[in-house]
Design a protein around this motif. Structure first.
Motif, PDB file in Angstrom:
ATOM      1  N   LYS A  24       0.785  -1.289  -0.060  1.00  0.00           N
ATOM      2  CA  LYS A  24       0.060   0.172   0.010  1.00  0.00           C
ATOM      3  C   LYS A  24       0.791   1.286   0.028  1.00  0.00           C
ATOM      4  CE  LYS A  24      -4.257  -1.894   2.235  1.00  0.00           C
ATOM      5  NZ  LYS A  24      -4.031  -3.195   1.778  1.00  0.00           N
ATOM      6  N   PRO A  25       1.739   1.576  -1.020  1.00  0.00           N
ATOM      7  CA  PRO A  25       2.604   2.529  -1.118  1.00  0.00           C
ATOM      8  C   PRO A  25       1.599   3.698  -1.529  1.00  0.00           C
ATOM      9  CG  PRO A  25       2.519   1.394  -3.172  1.00  0.00           C
ATOM     10  CD  PRO A  25       1.847   0.698  -2.331  1.00  0.00           C
ATOM     11  N   ASN A  26       2.288   4.965  -1.007  1.00  0.00           N
ATOM     12  CA  ASN A  26       1.605   6.204  -1.369  1.00  0.00           C
ATOM     13  C   ASN A  26       1.576   6.732  -2.716  1.00  0.00           C
ATOM     14  OD1 ASN A  26       3.089   6.499   1.447  1.00  0.00           O
ATOM     15  ND2 ASN A  26       1.047   7.661   1.824  1.00  0.00           N
ATOM     16  N   LEU A  27       2.750   6.069  -3.339  1.00  0.00           N
ATOM     17  CA  LEU A  27       3.109   6.430  -4.786  1.00  0.00           C
ATOM     18  C   LEU A  27       3.767   5.233  -5.440  1.00  0.00           C
ATOM     19  CD1 LEU A  27       3.243   9.159  -6.836  1.00  0.00           C
ATOM     20  CD2 LEU A  27       5.487   9.406  -5.726  1.00  0.00           C
ATOM     21  N   VAL A  28       3.342   5.336  -6.796  1.00  0.00           N
ATOM     22  CA  VAL A  28       3.851   4.133  -7.699  1.00  0.00           C
ATOM     23  C   VAL A  28       4.338   4.730  -8.906  1.00  0.00           C
ATOM     24  CG1 VAL A  28       3.561   2.211  -9.054  1.00  0.00           C
ATOM     25  CG2 VAL A  28       2.393   2.382  -7.007  1.00  0.00           C
ATOM     26  N   ILE A  29       5.802   4.717  -9.044  1.00  0.00           N
ATOM     27  CA  ILE A  29       6.549   5.339 -10.437  1.00  0.00           C
ATOM     28  C   ILE A  29       6.798   4.263 -10.912  1.00  0.00           C
ATOM     29  CG2 ILE A  29       8.216   6.952 -10.974  1.00  0.00           C
ATOM     30  CD1 ILE A  29       8.219   8.244  -8.192  1.00  0.00           C
ATOM     31  N   THR A  30       6.370   4.122 -12.238  1.00  0.00           N
ATOM     32  CA  THR A  30       7.100   3.227 -13.090  1.00  0.00           C
ATOM     33  C   THR A  30       7.860   4.022 -14.264  1.00  0.00           C
ATOM     34  OG1 THR A  30       4.840   3.229 -14.611  1.00  0.00           O
ATOM     35  CG2 THR A  30       5.010   1.426 -13.049  1.00  0.00           C
ATOM     36  N   ILE A  31       8.805   3.309 -14.733  1.00  0.00           N
ATOM     37  CA  ILE A  31       9.848   3.929 -15.540  1.00  0.00           C
ATOM     38  C   ILE A  31      10.099   3.210 -16.697  1.00  0.00           C
ATOM     39  CG2 ILE A  31      12.345   4.899 -15.722  1.00  0.00           C
ATOM     40  CD1 ILE A  31      12.107   4.832 -12.613  1.00  0.00           C
ATOM     41  N   ASP A  32       9.656   3.936 -17.888  1.00  0.00           N
ATOM     42  CA  ASP A  32       9.767   3.277 -19.267  1.00  0.00           C
ATOM     43  C   ASP A  32       9.090   1.945 -19.183  1.00  0.00           C
ATOM     44  OD1 ASP A  32      10.221   3.407 -21.887  1.00  0.00           O
ATOM     45  OD2 ASP A  32      12.674   3.750 -21.771  1.00  0.00           O
ATOM     46  N   SER A  33       9.728   0.918 -19.977  1.00  0.00           N
ATOM     47  CA  SER A  33       9.312  -0.293 -20.140  1.00  0.00           C
ATOM     48  C   SER A  33       7.629  -0.570 -20.125  1.00  0.00           C
ATOM     49  CB  SER A  33       9.874  -1.174 -18.774  1.00  0.00           C
ATOM     50  OG  SER A  33      11.296  -1.045 -18.923  1.00  0.00           O
ATOM     51  N   TRP A  34       6.983   0.256 -21.172  1.00  0.00           N
ATOM     52  CA  TRP A  34       5.639   0.200 -21.008  1.00  0.00           C
ATOM     53  C   TRP A  34       4.884  -1.054 -21.017  1.00  0.00           C
ATOM     54  CZ3 TRP A  34       1.960   3.482 -19.730  1.00  0.00           C
ATOM     55  CH2 TRP A  34       0.589   3.341 -20.255  1.00  0.00           C
ATOM     56  N   ASP A  35       5.289  -1.863 -21.690  1.00  0.00           N
ATOM     57  CA  ASP A  35       4.518  -3.210 -21.823  1.00  0.00           C
ATOM     58  C   ASP A  35       4.137  -3.695 -20.679  1.00  0.00           C
ATOM     59  OD1 ASP A  35       3.893  -2.796 -24.490  1.00  0.00           O
ATOM     60  OD2 ASP A  35       5.449  -3.813 -25.384  1.00  0.00           O
ATOM     61  N   PHE A  36       5.435  -3.886 -19.972  1.00  0.00           N
ATOM     62  CA  PHE A  36       5.693  -4.499 -18.456  1.00  0.00           C
ATOM     63  C   PHE A  36       5.016  -3.564 -17.519  1.00  0.00           C
ATOM     64  CE2 PHE A  36       7.343  -5.210 -14.459  1.00  0.00           C
ATOM     65  CZ  PHE A  36       7.198  -6.556 -14.150  1.00  0.00           C
ATOM     66  N   CYS A  37       5.113  -2.309 -17.386  1.00  0.00           N
ATOM     67  CA  CYS A  37       4.520  -1.499 -16.202  1.00  0.00           C
ATOM     68  C   CYS A  37       3.036  -1.147 -16.306  1.00  0.00           C
ATOM     69  CB  CYS A  37       5.523  -0.050 -16.070  1.00  0.00           C
ATOM     70  SG  CYS A  37       7.160  -0.286 -15.776  1.00  0.00           S
ATOM     71  N   SER A  38       2.369  -1.238 -17.851  1.00  0.00           N
ATOM     72  CA  SER A  38       1.241  -0.844 -17.701  1.00  0.00           C
ATOM     73  C   SER A  38       0.274  -2.026 -17.268  1.00  0.00           C
ATOM     74  CB  SER A  38       0.760  -0.426 -19.273  1.00  0.00           C
ATOM     75  OG  SER A  38       1.054  -1.638 -20.055  1.00  0.00           O
TER      76      SER A  38
END
Length: 391
Positions: A91-105
């Motif tokens: 339960k983080p306050n913030l999630v930041i995904t960096i590039d690697s769109w196919d995986f992150c999305s």
């Protein structure tokens, strides 16, 4: 002191670098706001060094190509599922995904409840290529997109998701004003065939054959040193496995052992370069290195890519320097044109002083395009926009 828990995901070496710089800026700005940050997630050695508590390794996440992913699909799906589960539990306050769109999305799409968190994606996916379909997906998943190219925010106008141009991270590391001694007796040819094993296996045999042809025609061929930068030991080992084919003076360099300033210095020493399409070509542009770009993908991936190009006529080039300048400043040798004869001819052209001068003059515009208006570090601008979401 307020405590903020952040979950980050970086899928490849460039993302690890981007993530570590963002973490440094976040920590610096959080201290000024009396905020204590706690970092969890997926990243590499740089992010771990900045305090990331690793939940799983990033190796394999940054796979590219529609069919190149297939052999690893079950492992990737398992990592996507487990990562989403960890986020739900932390339960983080913030999630930041960096590039690697196919995986992150796909990870973000699986998060069950987002009421307690804000979601940020650093490096906008190529909405300028996929337009409305991809923007709709971004809008559904994220609160904020941090863009590294100045033309991207206009595609988000009128959408619920914010998009902020922060500047390209490469402008933090490479000076746009570099003077190289073209009269030196010693010439260095930099060869950058990729940061993934699959790319190396696919491209390096063709690259090596092209270098042989180039050196057989180039004057004073014995005065060329061919340098193969490698992002880690595995890539270095893979390149060295081709060593019996290399009948020229060469150096395979594991750059993961070098400090950032050493890598920048290395790029500045290249007199010309052969590079695969990607971030490397932009790095070399900012280092003012004359180059040619070459790349090829799986046959089936090519068919799908060609279909996308037909649907989106605005995609004319693959190298970002050409895209930013909207002209072919760098020769691109793609698919069937990614062959030894064509590439060697392209490299020979780079020995022409007039051609080199023309290319380098065009390069000068790129650094100005990529810098933010405030001329500040992109990571600082990114951190400021991120913290606005949670303070």
């Amino acid at each position: 002191m307020k405590k903020i828990k952040i979950f980050l995901i970086a899928g490849e070496v460039s993302g690890d670098k981007l993530g570590s710089e963002l973490m440094i800026s976040l920590k610096k700005q959080a201290t000024a706001h009396e905020i204590k940050l706690e970092f969890h997630g997926i990243g590499g050695r740089r992010m771990i060094a900045e305090g990331l508590k690793l939940t799983s390794p990033m190796e394999g996440i940054g796979l590219i190509g529609f069919f190149e992913i297939v052999p690893h699909i079950f492992k990737l799906l398992s990592t996507i599922k487990s990562t989403a589960k960890i986020i739900d539990e932390l339960k983080p306050n913030l999630v930041i995904t960096i590039d690697s769109w196919d995986f992150c999305s796909r990870v973000v799409a699986r998060i069950k409840s987002r009421d307690y968190m804000k979601l940020v994606h650093y490096v906008s996916p190529t909405v300028w290529a996929y337009r409305k379909n991809r923007i709709a997906q971004v809008e559904k998943l994220y609160d904020l997109v941090l863009s590294i190219f100045p033309f991207e925010p206009e595609f988000y106008v009128g959408r619920k998701v914010q998009c902020k141009f922060v500047g390209h991270p490469l402008v933090e590391g490479i000076s746009p004003s570099i003077i190289r001694d073209d009269d030196s007796d010693r010439k260095t040819l930099g060869v950058m065939a990729g940061s993934r094993i699959g790319e190396i296996k696919k491209l390096l045999p063709t690259f090596i054959e092209a270098i042989h042809k180039f050196l057989s025609y180039a004057e004073n061929k014995d005065k060329f040193l061919v340098v193969f930068p490698a992002v880690n030991y595995a890539i270095s080992k893979e390149i060295k496995s081709f060593q019996p084919l290399m009948q020229f003076e060469s150096l395979v360099l594991d750059t993961s052992k070098l400090e950032e300033q050493d890598i920048v210095s290395m790029l500045k020493q290249f007199d010309l370069a052969l590079v695969k399409s990607g971030t490397s070509s932009l790095e070399l542009t900012l280092a003012k290195v004359p180059m040619v770009v070459a790349y090829k993908v799986n046959y089936f991936s090519e068919l799908i890519a060609r279909h996308i190009f037909q649907l989106h006529k605005n995609i004319k080039y693959v190298s970002m320097t050409n895209i930013l300048l909207d002209e072919q400043v760098i020769e691109e040798f793609l698919q069937e044109n990614c062959n030894a004869s064509a590439i060697s001819n392209g490299l020979l052209q780079l020995l022409d002083p007039n051609y080199r001068k023309k290319q380098l003059l065009k390069y000068s515009k790129v650094a100005r395009i990529l810098a933010n208006k405030k001329n500040k570090k992109p990571s600082d601008i990114a951190a400021k926009n991120v913290l606005k979401l949670i303070t």
